[in-house]
Design a protein around this motif. Structure first.
Motif, PDB file in Angstrom:
ATOM      1  N   GLN A   1       0.856  -1.184   0.000  1.00  0.00           N
ATOM      2  CA  GLN A   1       0.000   0.000   0.000  1.00  0.00           C
ATOM      3  C   GLN A   1       0.892   1.234   0.000  1.00  0.00           C
ATOM      4  O   GLN A   1       1.712   1.413   0.907  1.00  0.00           O
ATOM      5  CB  GLN A   1      -0.923   0.034   1.223  1.00  0.00           C
ATOM      6  CG  GLN A   1      -2.133  -0.854   1.127  1.00  0.00           C
ATOM      7  CD  GLN A   1      -3.112  -0.624   2.267  1.00  0.00           C
ATOM      8  OE1 GLN A   1      -2.725  -0.231   3.364  1.00  0.00           O
ATOM      9  NE2 GLN A   1      -4.381  -0.870   2.014  1.00  0.00           N
TER      10      GLN A   1
ATOM     11  N   SER B   1      -3.493  -0.137  -3.218  1.00  0.00           N
ATOM     12  CA  SER B   1      -3.588   1.266  -2.828  1.00  0.00           C
ATOM     13  C   SER B   1      -4.990   1.792  -3.098  1.00  0.00           C
ATOM     14  O   SER B   1      -5.172   2.883  -3.657  1.00  0.00           O
ATOM     15  CB  SER B   1      -2.539   2.098  -3.578  1.00  0.00           C
ATOM     16  OG  SER B   1      -1.240   1.667  -3.274  1.00  0.00           O
ATOM     17  N   ASP B   2      -5.992   1.004  -2.707  1.00  0.00           N
ATOM     18  CA  ASP B   2      -7.395   1.380  -2.910  1.00  0.00           C
ATOM     19  C   ASP B   2      -7.982   1.879  -1.598  1.00  0.00           C
ATOM     20  O   ASP B   2      -8.975   1.352  -1.096  1.00  0.00           O
ATOM     21  CB  ASP B   2      -8.189   0.203  -3.465  1.00  0.00           C
ATOM     22  CG  ASP B   2      -8.014  -1.075  -2.665  1.00  0.00           C
ATOM     23  OD1 ASP B   2      -7.089  -1.149  -1.834  1.00  0.00           O
ATOM     24  OD2 ASP B   2      -8.817  -2.013  -2.865  1.00  0.00           O
ATOM     25  N   VAL B   3      -7.358   2.917  -1.040  1.00  0.00           N
ATOM     26  CA  VAL B   3      -7.773   3.483   0.238  1.00  0.00           C
ATOM     27  C   VAL B   3      -7.982   4.987   0.078  1.00  0.00           C
ATOM     28  O   VAL B   3      -7.247   5.659  -0.633  1.00  0.00           O
ATOM     29  CB  VAL B   3      -6.726   3.198   1.337  1.00  0.00           C
ATOM     30  CG1 VAL B   3      -6.760   1.742   1.746  1.00  0.00           C
ATOM     31  CG2 VAL B   3      -5.329   3.557   0.855  1.00  0.00           C
ATOM     32  N   SER B   4      -8.991   5.491   0.780  1.00  0.00           N
ATOM     33  CA  SER B   4      -9.391   6.890   0.605  1.00  0.00           C
ATOM     34  C   SER B   4      -8.356   7.879   1.099  1.00  0.00           C
ATOM     35  O   SER B   4      -8.342   9.036   0.656  1.00  0.00           O
ATOM     36  CB  SER B   4     -10.720   7.139   1.327  1.00  0.00           C
ATOM     37  OG  SER B   4     -10.601   6.858   2.712  1.00  0.00           O
ATOM     38  N   VAL B   5      -7.451   7.451   2.001  1.00  0.00           N
ATOM     39  CA  VAL B   5      -6.449   8.374   2.531  1.00  0.00           C
ATOM     40  C   VAL B   5      -5.539   8.905   1.415  1.00  0.00           C
ATOM     41  O   VAL B   5      -4.975  10.000   1.529  1.00  0.00           O
ATOM     42  CB  VAL B   5      -5.623   7.685   3.640  1.00  0.00           C
ATOM     43  CG1 VAL B   5      -4.717   6.603   3.056  1.00  0.00           C
ATOM     44  CG2 VAL B   5      -4.801   8.706   4.417  1.00  0.00           C
ATOM     45  N   ARG B   6      -5.413   8.177   0.309  1.00  0.00           N
ATOM     46  CA  ARG B   6      -4.599   8.651  -0.813  1.00  0.00           C
ATOM     47  C   ARG B   6      -5.168   9.948  -1.407  1.00  0.00           C
ATOM     48  O   ARG B   6      -4.413  10.782  -1.926  1.00  0.00           O
ATOM     49  CB  ARG B   6      -4.519   7.574  -1.909  1.00  0.00           C
ATOM     50  CG  ARG B   6      -3.480   6.510  -1.643  1.00  0.00           C
ATOM     51  CD  ARG B   6      -3.538   5.409  -2.682  1.00  0.00           C
ATOM     52  NE  ARG B   6      -3.336   5.868  -4.047  1.00  0.00           N
ATOM     53  CZ  ARG B   6      -2.162   5.932  -4.666  1.00  0.00           C
ATOM     54  NH1 ARG B   6      -1.062   5.578  -4.011  1.00  0.00           N
ATOM     55  NH2 ARG B   6      -2.080   6.328  -5.908  1.00  0.00           N
ATOM     56  N   GLU B   7      -6.465  10.095  -1.329  1.00  0.00           N
ATOM     57  CA  GLU B   7      -7.097  11.281  -1.902  1.00  0.00           C
ATOM     58  C   GLU B   7      -6.696  12.542  -1.152  1.00  0.00           C
ATOM     59  O   GLU B   7      -6.676  13.639  -1.730  1.00  0.00           O
ATOM     60  CB  GLU B   7      -8.614  11.090  -1.904  1.00  0.00           C
ATOM     61  CG  GLU B   7      -9.053   9.935  -2.810  1.00  0.00           C
ATOM     62  CD  GLU B   7     -10.492   9.516  -2.572  1.00  0.00           C
ATOM     63  OE1 GLU B   7     -11.201  10.234  -1.837  1.00  0.00           O
ATOM     64  OE2 GLU B   7     -10.907   8.467  -3.120  1.00  0.00           O
TER      65      GLU B   7
ATOM     66  N   GLU C   1      -5.096   9.169  -6.808  1.00  0.00           N
ATOM     67  CA  GLU C   1      -6.213   8.280  -7.084  1.00  0.00           C
ATOM     68  C   GLU C   1      -5.955   6.914  -6.457  1.00  0.00           C
ATOM     69  O   GLU C   1      -4.819   6.529  -6.218  1.00  0.00           O
ATOM     70  CB  GLU C   1      -6.407   8.117  -8.599  1.00  0.00           C
ATOM     71  CG  GLU C   1      -6.814   9.394  -9.310  1.00  0.00           C
ATOM     72  CD  GLU C   1      -7.018   9.168 -10.812  1.00  0.00           C
ATOM     73  OE1 GLU C   1      -6.697   8.047 -11.290  1.00  0.00           O
ATOM     74  OE2 GLU C   1      -7.486  10.096 -11.479  1.00  0.00           O
ATOM     75  N   GLN C   2      -7.045   6.190  -6.194  1.00  0.00           N
ATOM     76  CA  GLN C   2      -6.908   4.827  -5.703  1.00  0.00           C
ATOM     77  C   GLN C   2      -6.524   3.907  -6.857  1.00  0.00           C
ATOM     78  O   GLN C   2      -6.971   4.091  -7.986  1.00  0.00           O
ATOM     79  CB  GLN C   2      -8.216   4.363  -5.069  1.00  0.00           C
ATOM     80  CG  GLN C   2      -8.637   5.201  -3.872  1.00  0.00           C
ATOM     81  CD  GLN C   2      -9.869   4.676  -3.180  1.00  0.00           C
ATOM     82  OE1 GLN C   2     -10.126   3.473  -3.184  1.00  0.00           O
ATOM     83  NE2 GLN C   2     -10.631   5.561  -2.562  1.00  0.00           N
TER      84      GLN C   2
ATOM     85  N   LYS D   1     -13.238   6.974  12.848  1.00  0.00           N
ATOM     86  CA  LYS D   1     -12.103   7.213  11.961  1.00  0.00           C
ATOM     87  C   LYS D   1     -11.628   8.665  12.007  1.00  0.00           C
ATOM     88  O   LYS D   1     -10.581   9.002  11.474  1.00  0.00           O
ATOM     89  CB  LYS D   1     -12.473   6.817  10.533  1.00  0.00           C
ATOM     90  CG  LYS D   1     -12.729   5.318  10.395  1.00  0.00           C
ATOM     91  CD  LYS D   1     -12.960   4.904   8.960  1.00  0.00           C
ATOM     92  CE  LYS D   1     -13.157   3.396   8.864  1.00  0.00           C
ATOM     93  NZ  LYS D   1     -13.370   2.940   7.471  1.00  0.00           N
TER      94      LYS D   1
END
Length: 466
Positions: A124, A154-160, A165-166, A374
């Motif tokens: 991730q 890396s399909d997690v919202s924290v990347r935004e 992008e995820q 969260k």
């Protein structure tokens, strides 16, 4: 190299080992740092403190990589850090083929999480800088670990929050979707593509093993005792015998009845069965999760002792409590009027169908929910959720049984978690004895002073009625 100069009146968190510099702590920037690039961090007097990577679009302006000068985040840098991570896991988890290999800030690699599933690694990349160094990370992992494949989750919202992008997909080699690994002597099938997070939660490894003492010692409640019985050859054998004097052939006669809520892949169910549970109810709201749990139960040979339920845990527990209360009312009838000379009130009509379908209880109830808080603003709602789930859960524990409960919400601080459970016990009319208090496992180390890393709370309580 560009420099970030910190405010004079900031808290001295960085000097205490904290790896984040917030935007509000930055007084000025010297030079023209690139987004994702390295910067030196200086105090207000210009004294060097650390080197980290910079993102002007993030509230965490700098994430620290080193307290010493660092020239580049190249393949050699990552290889050295990965080798150190691998040594730590091999020391504390000898022989393990699955674990968290890299745990972000706690392994001095903020924004990077890597889980090992046998010969496959799942990565991730949570921050801009780590995303920019994807190729160096892959090259270093190949050098140090020599995996069969590397898969990105890396399909997690924290990347935004980092302007990213995820994304998911194969980064290297061959990555089968389902991988069978081992944990505490059990086989676990991991779905690296569709499983939650990276496919499995390693942080509860030692906690799952800690339930072993709870799984045996329950046969006496059913009137089963060990007695010496003469065998055909005249020798005496110690055999379990029921109240009628007949030998008991069921091998798990002394085992606990167990309810696991929020089961995910059934990890606590597997451990309960391994340690001798008589019967386990494995519950999750996700049909996909229950199918995964079924597969794990089957490959370990526990299918005859596990029942599966797809349901919302809150609704299921409330239904069981409602059924339990209704059964009690039907057995005792409504209370008589407290007036001299009044006639006792009639008992409940047992011919009338029950409105609730529950009413079951268990020797051990396990609650391992997802994070309810969260964000800091979600704490009040989380407190209500944790109180409700623990209140209903402890009502369903047989007298003298055990409540196993956890919280993975960082914002639910340890004392608040304990206070919430205490309030639940008060409302439920229960007295709790704390038997064990634990945190995350050895592949999730914690840096002292970094409270954000102290997220997992795990407790075992004995439950008694007042």
């Amino acid at each position: 190299m560009a420099s970030v100069i910190l405010e004079r009146n900031r808290k001295k968190r960085l000097e205490q080992g904290h790896p984040w510099v917030y935007a509000s702590e930055v007084a000025s920037v010297d030079g023209e740092p690139q987004a994702g690039g390295l910067v030196d961090v200086l105090n207000h007097q210009g004294r060097y403190l650390a080197t980290g990577y910079y993102n002007p679009a993030s509230q965490i302006r700098v994430r620290i990589l080193s307290q010493h000068k660092l020239a580049a985040m190249d393949t050699a840098f990552f290889a050295e850090r990965f080798a150190d991570c691998l040594r730590h896991r091999e020391r504390f988890l000898p022989g393990a083929d699955a674990y968290r290999l890299v745990y972000g800030e706690a392994d001095f690699l903020p924004g990077l999480v890597i889980d090992r599933f046998g010969e496959v690694l799942v990565v991730q990349l949570l921050t801009l800088a780590m995303d920019q160094h994807r190729s160096e990370i892959v090259e270093a992992l190949v050098q140090v670990v020599a995996p069969r494949g590397i898969y990105e989750r890396s399909d997690v919202s924290v990347r935004e929050l980092e302007g990213l992008e995820q994304t998911t997909g194969v980064l290297y080699g061959e990555c089968p979707r389902h991988i069978t690994v081992s944990e505490n002597g059990l086989k676990v099938i991991v779905d690296i593509e569709e499983g939650q997070k990276t496919g499995y939660f390693f942080d509860q490894r030692e906690n799952r093993a800690s339930i072993a003492p709870l799984m045996k010692g329950w046969g006496g409640r059913s009137g089963i005792t060990l007695q010496s019985i003469a065998a055909e050859d005249g020798t005496l054998q110690s055999l379990p015998v029921n109240k009628s004097g007949k030998p008991v052939s069921f091998p798990y006669w002394d085992g606990a009845t167990v309810l696991e809520c929020f089961a995910h892949t059934g990890s606590f169910t597997l451990h309960a069965c391994k340690y001798g549970a008589k019967k386990v109810t494995c519950l999750d709201v996700s049909a996909h999760a229950i199918e995964s749990a079924k597969a794990n139960v089957e490959i370990n040979g526990f299918s005859d002792r596990v029942e599966f339920v797809v349901d919302d845990a809150f609704a299921f527990l409330r239904n069981q409590v409602k059924g339990q209360e209704e059964r009690s009312e039907r057995a005792t009838g409504p209370a008589a009027e407290a007036k001299p000379g009044s006639k006792p009130a009639a008992k409940a009509d047992t011919a009338k169908p029950m409105t609730a379908g529950g009413g079951r209880t268990w020797d051990v109830v396990i609650l391992d929910p997802p994070a309810f808080a969260k964000t800091k603003s979600a704490v009040a709602g989380a407190v209500r959720g944790y109180k409700d789930i623990n209140l209903q859960g402890m009502k369903l524990v047989n007298e003298g049984g055990y409540l196993v409960t956890a919280s993975c919400s960082y914002h639910m601080q340890p004392q608040l978690f304990l206070d919430t459970i205490m309030e639940a016990a008060k409302d439920a009319g229960k007295v709790l004895r704390l038997i064990e208090w634990r945190a995350a496992g050895k592949d999730h180390p914690q840096i002292l002073g970094v409270e954000e890393g102290h997220y997992l709370k795990f407790a075992i309580f004995e439950v008694r009625s007042k």
